[in-house]
Design a protein around this motif. Sequence first.
Motif, mmCIF file in Angstrom:
data_model
loop_
_atom_site.group_PDB
_atom_site.id
_atom_site.type_symbol
_atom_site.label_atom_id
_atom_site.label_comp_id
_atom_site.label_asym_id
_atom_site.label_seq_id
_atom_site.Cartn_x
_atom_site.Cartn_y
_atom_site.Cartn_z
ATOM 1 N N PHE A 190 22.044 9.795 7.681
ATOM 2 C CA PHE A 190 22.595 9.681 9.039
ATOM 3 C C PHE A 190 21.873 10.588 10.039
ATOM 4 O O PHE A 190 22.491 11.242 10.868
ATOM 5 N N ALA A 191 20.540 10.548 9.947
ATOM 6 C CA ALA A 191 19.740 11.339 10.887
ATOM 7 C C ALA A 191 19.979 10.861 12.321
ATOM 8 O O ALA A 191 19.814 11.639 13.264
ATOM 9 N N GLU A 192 20.425 9.629 12.470
ATOM 10 C CA GLU A 192 20.681 9.077 13.818
ATOM 11 C C GLU A 192 21.739 9.868 14.552
ATOM 12 O O GLU A 192 21.796 9.866 15.776
ATOM 13 N N GLN A 193 22.598 10.548 13.794
ATOM 14 C CA GLN A 193 23.714 11.251 14.420
ATOM 15 C C GLN A 193 23.331 12.637 14.934
ATOM 16 O O GLN A 193 24.126 13.298 15.589
ATOM 17 N N GLU A 194 22.148 13.088 14.628
ATOM 18 C CA GLU A 194 21.691 14.394 15.094
ATOM 19 C C GLU A 194 20.561 14.134 16.097
ATOM 20 O O GLU A 194 19.532 13.541 15.744
ATOM 21 N N PRO A 195 20.691 14.555 17.328
ATOM 22 C CA PRO A 195 19.740 14.183 18.388
ATOM 23 C C PRO A 195 18.267 14.476 18.080
ATOM 24 O O PRO A 195 17.407 13.614 18.285
ATOM 25 N N LYS A 196 17.991 15.685 17.584
ATOM 26 C CA LYS A 196 16.581 16.022 17.317
ATOM 27 C C LYS A 196 16.033 15.137 16.198
ATOM 28 O O LYS A 196 14.893 14.659 16.250
ATOM 29 N N ALA A 197 16.871 14.933 15.167
ATOM 30 C CA ALA A 197 16.439 14.090 14.048
ATOM 31 C C ALA A 197 16.242 12.653 14.506
ATOM 32 O O ALA A 197 15.276 11.985 14.119
ATOM 33 N N LYS A 198 17.114 12.187 15.379
ATOM 34 C CA LYS A 198 17.037 10.802 15.857
ATOM 35 C C LYS A 198 15.728 10.568 16.633
ATOM 36 O O LYS A 198 15.107 9.513 16.504
ATOM 37 N N TYR A 199 15.360 11.559 17.400
ATOM 38 C CA TYR A 199 14.106 11.455 18.170
ATOM 39 C C TYR A 199 12.933 11.162 17.237
ATOM 40 O O TYR A 199 12.143 10.235 17.476
ATOM 41 N N HIS A 200 12.814 11.916 16.168
ATOM 42 C CA HIS A 200 11.700 11.717 15.229
ATOM 43 C C HIS A 200 11.863 10.435 14.432
ATOM 44 O O HIS A 200 10.876 9.767 14.112
ATOM 45 N N LEU A 201 13.091 10.080 14.110
ATOM 46 C CA LEU A 201 13.331 8.835 13.371
ATOM 47 C C LEU A 201 12.911 7.636 14.219
ATOM 48 O O LEU A 201 12.275 6.698 13.715
ATOM 49 N N ASP A 202 13.244 7.679 15.502
ATOM 50 C CA ASP A 202 12.860 6.581 16.389
ATOM 51 C C ASP A 202 11.334 6.488 16.487
ATOM 52 O O ASP A 202 10.766 5.379 16.459
ATOM 53 N N ALA A 206 0.850 -1.194 0.000
ATOM 54 C CA ALA A 206 0.000 0.000 0.000
ATOM 55 C C ALA A 206 0.883 1.241 0.000
ATOM 56 O O ALA A 206 1.937 1.265 0.669
ATOM 57 N N PRO A 207 0.460 2.305 -0.716
ATOM 58 C CA PRO A 207 1.276 3.509 -0.815
ATOM 59 C C PRO A 207 1.646 4.095 0.544
ATOM 60 O O PRO A 207 2.774 4.546 0.745
ATOM 61 N N GLU A 208 0.708 4.092 1.473
ATOM 62 C CA GLU A 208 1.005 4.681 2.784
ATOM 63 C C GLU A 208 2.163 3.964 3.455
ATOM 64 O O GLU A 208 3.034 4.591 4.055
ATOM 65 N N TYR A 209 2.173 2.629 3.342
ATOM 66 C CA TYR A 209 3.253 1.851 3.962
ATOM 67 C C TYR A 209 4.569 2.103 3.245
ATOM 68 O O TYR A 209 5.601 2.349 3.871
ATOM 69 N N VAL A 210 4.520 2.018 1.907
ATOM 70 C CA VAL A 210 5.734 2.203 1.096
ATOM 71 C C VAL A 210 6.334 3.591 1.344
ATOM 72 O O VAL A 210 7.538 3.741 1.524
ATOM 73 N N GLN A 211 5.450 4.603 1.381
ATOM 74 C CA GLN A 211 5.949 5.974 1.576
ATOM 75 C C GLN A 211 6.556 6.166 2.959
ATOM 76 O O GLN A 211 7.571 6.850 3.125
ATOM 77 N N ALA A 212 5.930 5.577 3.953
ATOM 78 C CA ALA A 212 6.468 5.703 5.314
ATOM 79 C C ALA A 212 7.834 5.018 5.405
ATOM 80 O O ALA A 212 8.779 5.581 5.969
ATOM 81 N N ARG A 213 7.923 3.817 4.855
ATOM 82 C CA ARG A 213 9.203 3.104 4.882
ATOM 83 C C ARG A 213 10.279 3.859 4.097
ATOM 84 O O ARG A 213 11.433 3.947 4.524
ATOM 85 N N SER A 214 9.877 4.400 2.962
ATOM 86 C CA SER A 214 10.805 5.166 2.125
ATOM 87 C C SER A 214 11.324 6.397 2.868
ATOM 88 O O SER A 214 12.514 6.728 2.802
ATOM 89 N N ALA A 215 10.442 7.053 3.603
ATOM 90 C CA ALA A 215 10.849 8.250 4.354
ATOM 91 C C ALA A 215 11.834 7.875 5.454
ATOM 92 O O ALA A 215 12.824 8.601 5.689
ATOM 93 N N VAL A 216 11.585 6.729 6.097
ATOM 94 C CA VAL A 216 12.515 6.277 7.155
ATOM 95 C C VAL A 216 13.884 5.959 6.538
ATOM 96 O O VAL A 216 14.924 6.358 7.057
ATOM 97 N N ARG A 217 13.879 5.291 5.387
ATOM 98 C CA ARG A 217 15.153 4.961 4.722
ATOM 99 C C ARG A 217 15.896 6.240 4.359
ATOM 100 O O ARG A 217 17.117 6.329 4.523
ATOM 101 N N GLY A 218 15.151 7.212 3.871
ATOM 102 C CA GLY A 218 15.763 8.503 3.511
ATOM 103 C C GLY A 218 16.454 9.132 4.709
ATOM 104 O O GLY A 218 17.563 9.668 4.590
ATOM 105 N N ALA A 219 15.818 9.054 5.862
ATOM 106 C CA ALA A 219 16.420 9.612 7.076
ATOM 107 C C ALA A 219 17.669 8.828 7.473
ATOM 108 O O ALA A 219 18.675 9.410 7.885
ATOM 109 N N GLU A 220 17.587 7.515 7.337
ATOM 110 C CA GLU A 220 18.751 6.679 7.685
ATOM 111 C C GLU A 220 19.930 6.983 6.748
ATOM 112 O O GLU A 220 21.073 7.038 7.177
ATOM 113 N N GLU A 221 19.627 7.190 5.479
ATOM 114 C CA GLU A 221 20.700 7.415 4.495
ATOM 115 C C GLU A 221 21.452 8.707 4.733
ATOM 116 O O GLU A 221 22.619 8.839 4.339
#
Lengths: 119, 307
Positions: free
Chosen positions: A43-55, A26-41
């Motif tokens: 390195f949003a994990e390395q920025e505290p505020k970004a990591k909070y939302h990524l988690d 479903a598009p909603e699932y694919v888009q959500a997963r794609s957005a998470v991958r984009g954040a991982e790519e």
Amino acid sequence: MHAVKIAWVALAVFAACGGSSLSKTAPEYVQARSAVRGAEEIFAEQEPKAKYHLDLARTQIAEAEALMKDGEGNEARRVLERARADAEAAVSLARAEWMRREAQQELDMLDKLLEEQRG
Amino acid sequence: MRHVSTTWAMTGMVVLASCASDAASPQLNDARQEVAAARADETARYNPSGLRLAEESLARAEQAHENDPGSYGERHYAYLAHRKAVQARAEADVLRHKRERDEAKSQYGVVLERRVHRVEQSKDELERDLSVTERELERTRGELSETDQDLAAARRARAKSEKERQEALQSLYDLADVREDGKRVIVTFAGNVLFRSDESEILPSAHESLEKLADALEGYDGEEEIVIEGHTDARGPEAYNLTLSRRRAEAVKTFLVARGVLEDKVRAVGRGEADPIAPNDTAEGRANNRRVAITLPSEVYMSMRRR
């Protein structure tokens, strides 16, 4: 207390209306997963505020998957919409931090050059 | 089994306790706050479209709140509005920092270019100075080369002159009596070789011999004198002999000076009959006494020794 019970019932009714199937294609699932991958790519994990939302995004995707498994497609859609919003916020927050650092680097180099000139 | 999103709990939901009132949910309050902050900062300037999306979500949340305060719909759209406002502000920061970065880069380039330009100007000046210095150096080298050539020519001329002097001296051995006396050389011409009897004019036949002597002594500028001594035999009055010997010495001096020997380096002396070298009672003895003796300085002697 009575009001609380009514609220729970309302919530349950609302949630109950979420019952429908939703697959992982479903598009909603694919888009959500794609957005998470984009954040991982980026390195949003390395920025505290970004990591909070990524988690939050990851947690919500997991919740959505559970809802999808239970046939709660509508609720899953709303959760996935929020997950996507969190992931996209994570991306933007990470980009802002990286750009801030780039700008600071350039400013530092300029300051150093100007100082050398004054010296 | 139905799940209720646990993230609501993470965002601090307290609506269940207050759903009876029209109080906004925490999500709605958070969203309002975040959107207000986005309006106040530079989000509207750098990311107006992002801000608009956040405001649209907030409007839906507000509508849901109006219809049903604390509803799922209110909280859901408020959640989205909050995240969209966060995203909008972050994207505005990206653009703002990008602009700062680009401006700093541009200014860096300008400052660097000015610096490079100044360095190039200095380099040009140095090159011009270097060019002038090189031309001067070249000119000096040329002058030195000419001096070297002149010096070499002078050395060759001197060597030639020295050689000629030595040859002239050597030839004297054939033309006169040449004796080495310590560090001096005494060249003795017989009186009848240079003069007629009782006369003090130099015979033409003696010119060649005296010219060779003049060649050997030409330009001599040392400290020691060249001494020309005229001698006679003992016949005739002593005063007459003294005068004759003096006149003869003077005649030789005049001859030599006329041919380049420095006058102040030559002394002519008349000895008369005072210094005989042979007995005056024989014709041969008298002939030997009639003479002109020229004492050459040690420097001339040394040059002869170098032959």
